[in-house]
Design an enzyme around this catalytic site. Structure first.
Site: not given
Length: 318
Positions: A195, A225
């Site tokens: 990514k 998260d």
């Protein structure tokens, strides 16, 4: 003559009451009596309602929502030290600021090192934690660190699923070592999702390295998260022909719209631990989250520390 061990006393910070209660039950000793007072401006003052003099004190507190929980932990350490505790072990199931483990751009703090300094300076004798974001954070401490491995909890559960074509995946390049270590328990292949980030918590693009066609893929991560990375990685894996995709994540931070993101994702399930207590209202609306308890593992680790036993014996994955 049998060995004599110091009295063990367990205390829980306000942010980890539920897990601490489970740990104390597994250990076979009730939590100690402590009062946490707050002034009207929010100032915190912990007070032990029983003597800790000469005791081996274990203070259980994760440092998610770190401003209050971390400061509370530091004050608990200081109070125990000033009350003449013999040995103070801080049990931090989730170590906040672990993502700030290096200076990756100019003029930034190395938060993990600063927190390590604060815990040591407050008077902790030892720290016990689980699945640090970066294993080298152990070296930030000048006191002993017991770094427990969540694999001992996750591996038996994954095995119980009897997945036919199991493949392990990392949601980013940084987690490739973690994924490879996990894959060894199953003799499975590993794929990696690469990514690029625009900024923290925002992904610009993602691609997959490896072939997932027809595979039952399990994504391995330490912290979830916003759940953005895991949901995008799961979608990409399914688009590339996977049969199913699950996620294993030790620390369920789950901020913002994370619960909604997980529920709306292609994930079959998200397997987490109780190092961070879930939001009960939001968790009730998310059917895909499965919570495995770390209580027995921490209780056994506390027993071994007190009795001078081996912590590495706890890493034997069945």
């Amino acid at each position: 003559m049998p060995l004599q061990f110091n009295t063990v006393k367990l205390f829980a910070g306000s942010g980890t009451q539920e897990l601490a209660t489970k740990i104390s039950k597994s250990y076979g000793k009730p939590l100690g009596d402590m009062t946490l007072s707050k002034f009207s401006d929010g100032e915190i003052q912990p007070f032990y309602n029983e003597s800790v003099r000469g005791s081996d004190v274990f203070l259980i507190q994760s440092t998610n929502q770190p401003s209050d929980n971390l400061l509370e932990l530091l004050l608990m350490i200081d109070a125990a030290k000033r009350a003449s505790a013999h040995f103070i072990t801080v049990v931090v199931p989730y170590f906040g600021y672990a993502r700030q483990d290096r200076k990756d751009k100019p003029r930034v703090a190395i938060g993990a090192k600063m927190i390590a300094n604060l815990i040591t300076a407050a008077g902790a004798s030892r720290i016990m934690t689980m699945d640090l974001h970066a294993a080298q954070i152990q070296g930030f401490f000048d006191i002993p660190v017991d770094h427990l491995d969540g694999a001992i909890i996750f591996v038996p559960y994954i095995k119980s699923l009897n997945l036919e074509n199991l493949m392990i995946a990392s949601p980013d390049m940084g987690g490739s070592y973690r994924a490879r270590t996990f894959a060894k328990f199953f003799n499975a292949e590993v794929v990696i999702c690469d990514k690029r980030r625009k900024r923290a918590n925002e992904i610009e693009s993602m691609s997959i390295i490896g072939d997932v066609t027809g595979m039952d893929v399990v994504l391995i991560d330490d912290i979830c998260d916003t759940a953005g990375t895991l949901s995008k990685a799961a979608a990409l894996i399914m688009e590339n022909g996977a049969k199913s995709v699950r996620a294993v994540c030790t620390h369920a931070v789950l901020s913002g719209k994370a619960y909604e993101t997980i529920e709306n994702s292609v994930l079959t399930e998200m397997i987490v631990t109780d190092t961070i207590q879930l939001n009960p209202e939001k968790a009730a609306l998310c059917s895909k989250i499965k919570v495995l308890s770390t209580a027995d593992l921490f209780a056994n680790a506390i027993k071994n520390v007190n009795e001078h036993g081996s912590i590495s014996d706890l890493f034997d994955v069945k």
